[in-house]
Structures are given as C-alpha cells and as structure tokens.
Enzyme design. Structure first.
Site, short mmCIF file in Angstrom:
data_model
loop_
_atom_site.label_atom_id
_atom_site.label_comp_id
_atom_site.label_asym_id
_atom_site.label_seq_id
_atom_site.Cartn_x
_atom_site.Cartn_y
_atom_site.Cartn_z
N ASP A 40 0.81 -1.21 0.00
CA ASP A 40 0.00 0.00 0.00
C ASP A 40 0.85 1.27 0.00
O ASP A 40 2.05 1.23 0.25
CB ASP A 40 -0.88 0.03 1.26
CG ASP A 40 -2.19 -0.71 1.06
OD1 ASP A 40 -2.49 -1.09 -0.07
OD2 ASP A 40 -2.91 -0.90 2.06
N LYS A 62 -3.41 3.62 -2.40
CA LYS A 62 -4.53 4.54 -2.59
C LYS A 62 -4.20 5.87 -1.94
O LYS A 62 -3.71 5.93 -0.82
CB LYS A 62 -5.81 3.98 -1.95
CG LYS A 62 -6.24 2.63 -2.50
CD LYS A 62 -7.40 2.07 -1.70
CE LYS A 62 -7.77 0.67 -2.18
NZ LYS A 62 -8.84 0.07 -1.38
N MET A 178 -7.88 9.26 8.87
CA MET A 178 -8.22 9.74 7.53
C MET A 178 -9.25 10.87 7.56
O MET A 178 -10.21 10.88 6.81
CB MET A 178 -8.76 8.58 6.68
CG MET A 178 -7.85 7.37 6.62
SD MET A 178 -8.65 5.90 5.91
CE MET A 178 -9.84 5.49 7.19
#
Length: 511
Positions: A40, A62, A178
């Site tokens: 990731d 991502k 996030m």
C-alpha cells in the site's frame, strides 16, 4: 528454530504507521520469504529492502482521489497470485484490520478457498500520538479510547454509522483516522453533540516519520490551525484532555537531527550502521550508494599472499572492507585466523580494529591518527623496517603514499588489492529533485571514492545556493571534495562513523 511458514498462503501483514522499526518481527520475517509482495501507499518503501531480490513487488496504493487499483481488483489480484505463488504478503499500513480493509480482503480470500493468516501491526491510533508526546490513555485524563473513521462522507446524516451523540459526550480520547478533509465537519459534529469547544485536540501529519508535523489547538480552532499549517493527508486527529500532556511528553521531535534530510553515499553493504544511527537521531535518510565493493579482478595475487603469510613480518589493514575481503580469501583457501600466528598486524582506526577482533585477531599496532602518515610513524617506533616484509591488504584505488613511505624506510612491500571499489549507478532522480527543491540538509562522504563517484553521477552545480552542507569523514576525503570543487562544511575529528555523526549533531547545536 525458524517459525514454520505455510505455503500457498496470503499473509495480511501490518506494516505499522511509518517508522520501519515498528513492523513486527513476524512481519519482517515474512517479507524476507515472500515470493510476491502487494503493498500500500502507507507502507514504508524501506520495508521492501527486507524482500528477496527476485520477489515480485506490486504497488496497489490509494491516495485521496487516486486509486491505483480498485478494492475488488486488489482482492482478485490476491487470489490470483496465491494460486501460483507459495508465499504472498499483502503489506498494509498500520494494522490490516483497523480501517485497512483487511477484513474485506480476508473475506474474499476465504470465499475463494485461499488460505490466509493475519499478522497484526502497530496501529496509527496508538503509535502516532505516542510519537507526538500524547498518551492515548492516562489515569488522570482518559480511561477509554475510541477509534473512528474520519473518512465517512460528510453528507451522510441519516445513514451515518458513527454514533455522534455518544462521541459528543465522550470523556476519554478520540482518534480519527483519515479525517483531514472532514476536519471541520468532525469538530462541528462533536461540539453540536455536547463536547466542550475548548477541548484540547491535535492533528498529526505523517506520524512516526521524520516528516512528522503536529498542530495543537482547542476543538473550535483546530480546523483553521490545520489549514494555516497546510496539513495534508495522511494525518491522525486526536481529541481529548491527553493532548495537554504534549508539551511535557514530546520526545520524537526533540531528537537532535529530527526532520533533517541527509544523503548517505556509502556502499549499501556498509551503510546500515550509519543509516540506522541517523534514523535514531530523527533524520530522514536518503540512501544513494555511489560505490559498490567487489572482489579483485584478478584473485591470484591475493591467494598467493594468503598462502605465504608466514613470510611476512607485518600485515596492514586500512579498512573494514580490507579485513572482510582478506578473511574471505583466507576461508576460500581453507585457512583461518591461525594463519596469522607468526605475522604482526597493524590496523588503521577503531572500526578496522573491531572487525579484526570479530575474526579473533587483536591488532598489534593501532596508530593514534587514522591516516597513512600516522601508521608509518607508529611502525618506526616499534620496529626497524629495513628489510622487513610488509603485506598491504587494501583497495585497488588506494593512494600510493603508504607504500612509498614504507619502501623509503627500507621495507619490502607487497601492495595487493583485496577488493575493488566500483561505481554504483543507482538512479539519481530522487537526489536531483531534492537538490533542486533545496530539501537536502547534509550529504555525507565516508571515503574519497564516494566523493568522486557522487560527482560523476550528480551535477555538483546543483548544490550552488542551496542549504546543503557537506560532511566529510576525514582530511583525505575532504581533500578529494575540494579538488572537485565541493566546499566541505563539516569534518569529523576522527576517521569514524560515530565521529562523523557527532560532528553533524554539533553543527546542529551551533547557532
């Protein structure tokens, strides 16, 4: 006994929050055995250094507004790779099951009949605030802790899975993952449901890394403070009275080289000690190995010297590389340290002396200074060199000064190459870009060859007008730098890695 590894299995491995030292021992072991690594964006690229050279590495990271591969395709990729490769590691930032979609991947693997295991990781909600000086629990401030996604669509009101009424009354610590984009929404919802506007809060960007940046404010002011500080993802939001402890408990950002970007030009095989020490002091290290150590083109002179060791009076080592290469040749000839029983050994510097000790050899002579002139002067005080046979075991590009001075004193010198220093043509794009944007604080040089090969690969005119400082391990290296037009700002007092690091730290302390 090594832990058994299941074959044709997918391992969902938590990489931790950013600091490569926070990966688990189990996770690091699996990286070293994996046939395929699917990683990731939030998993540190440095962790890939633990992988086998021939392991297939696939990036599926991502970022906000950009997905290199949709989640359903990642799931299928895991399934496909597991059917053909014995060991597949799915490397995920933090912990796979804490907002990492690891649960979704595990379900997909289970439905496909693929065996999997989960290797938990250190999650950002605990580690990041700890590195910022914020304990998520404290007997006097917080007895409960909640992890919440900050990524939920702010337009969702009726369908929100977040219990805002309960969170507004929370008296412990809240950790939002996030949540940079939704920070104004998060603070508004908490205050609207009863949380005091003056509640201490913090947002921490790239926690546990040298780029860590922490902003604190009360709940009402945090969104504007984060905007003013230009905080971008990835970042973690902490809300609660524990944030008030930061001024007393922050430690990571107080390390002497915190946030300094330092280029290490040493050969990759020898760079680990320097890199690790700089990391421990808080530096952001860019490895740019300009040289590579290889065996001599012609091995026969070295083998002959090994066979005839008993004929020599002195054996002189000038570097760790020389020691390693010499003893490797000794082993290839079926011999060991006992072959040095009749020869006296001299070594330049504590690192070389220490490496000899690892091979069971105590140096008979270590000069006070780590240069050729000093070893000659020291030899003169303990021995009459007229007619003595001396074996120099060193690099192919070593200066002739030491050999010449010994010969002038009447010694018979066999100066053999025990290793070659060759250019390592590592791609320089990252270094060039960092110089152009004036991000590099120091470039370290540990030998003349590192300077020469750096100048061959990088246009040194890029350093003009930048804040970049040159740190040299000693006068010989500095002289090479000066010859090539480089200004040396820092020079170690002694020819050692420890003293080089000490000199950099001292420079940081100097106003």
């Amino acid at each position: 006994m090594p832990e058994k590894i299941n074959k044709n299995c997918v391992y969902l491995v938590g990489a931790g929050p950013g600091d490569v030292g926070l990966i688990t021992v189990r996770g690091r072991d699996l990286l070293g055995r994996a046939d395929v690594i699917i990683y990731d964006n939030l998993a540190s690229r440095e962790l890939l250094n633990y992988a086998q050279a021939d392991a297939e590495k696939i990036y599926v990271g991502k970022k906000v507004g950009s997905h290199s591969l949709p989640q359903d395709q990642i799931n299928q990729l895991l399934i496909d790779k597991a059917r053909n490769a014995p060991i597949v590691v799915r490397l995920k930032g933090g912990d796979p099951y804490v907002f990492g979609r690891g649960g979704e991947e595990a379900v997909a693997l289970s439905d496909a009949g693929i065996r999997f295991e989960v290797v938990p990781g250190v999650t950002a909600g605990v580690a990041v605030p700890a590195y910022a000086g914020i304990p998520v629990t404290h007997r006097d401030f917080a007895s409960d802790l909640a992890f919440i996604t900050g990524h939920e669509d702010a337009s969702r009101t009726e369908t929100s899975q977040i219990d805002w009424p309960s969170l507004g009354k929370w008296r412990g610590t809240l950790a939002f993952y996030m949540g940079v984009k939704n920070l104004p929404f998060i603070t508004e919802k908490l205050i609207a449901h009863g949380m005091a506007p003056e509640t201490p809060s913090a947002i921490i960007h790239q926690g546990t890394t040298p780029a860590q940046k922490t902003v604190t404010a009360n709940l009402t002011q945090l969104p504007q403070a984060a905007k003013d500080a230009k905080i971008k993802p990835p970042a973690l939001i902490i809300v609660g009275n524990v944030v008030s402890l930061r001024d007393k408990l922050k430690w990571f950002e107080n390390r002497p080289l915190f946030g300094k970007k330092i280029v290490v030009t040493r050969a990759r095989a020898q760079a680990s000690d320097l890199v690790e020490q700089l990391h421990q002091l808080g530096a952001d290290v860019l490895e740019f190995p300009t040289i590579r150590i290889e065996p001599p083109t012609e091995m026969e002179p070295l083998y002959q010297a090994v066979e005839k060791l008993a004929q020599y009076d002195w054996l002189i080592f000038t570097s760790v590389n020389g020691v390693d290469s010499f003893f490797n040749a000794l082993g290839q000839k079926g011999r060991d340290a006992r072959a040095l029983a009749t020869v006296k050994v001299a070594a330049i510097g504590p690192a070389t002396t220490g490496r000899l000790a690892e091979h069971g050899i105590k140096a008979d002579l270590v000069p006070p200074q780590y240069i050729a002139e000093s070893i000659v002067e020291s030899l003169k005080t303990v021995d009459n060199l007229t007619g003595k046979k001396i074996l120099l075991a060193r690099a192919d590009i070593a200066r002739t000064d030491l050999r010449d001075q010994l010969q002038n004193l009447g010694a018979a010198v066999n100066d053999i190459s025990v290793y070659r220093t060759v250019p390592d043509n590592t791609p320089s794009d990252e270094i060039v870009e960092a110089l152009r944007t004036d991000e590099i604080d120091y470039i370290t040089f540990t030998s003349s060859s590192t300077v020469t090969n750096f100048a061959d690969q990088i246009d040194i005119r890029l350093l003009s007008g930048t804040k970049t400082k040159i740190a040299s391990i000693g006068p010989v290296t500095s002289a090479t730098a000066h010859t090539l037009g480089l200004k040396v700002d820092i020079e170690a007092e002694e020819f050692t890695i420890d003293k080089l690091i000490e000199a950099i730290c001292t420079n940081e302390e100097t106003p």
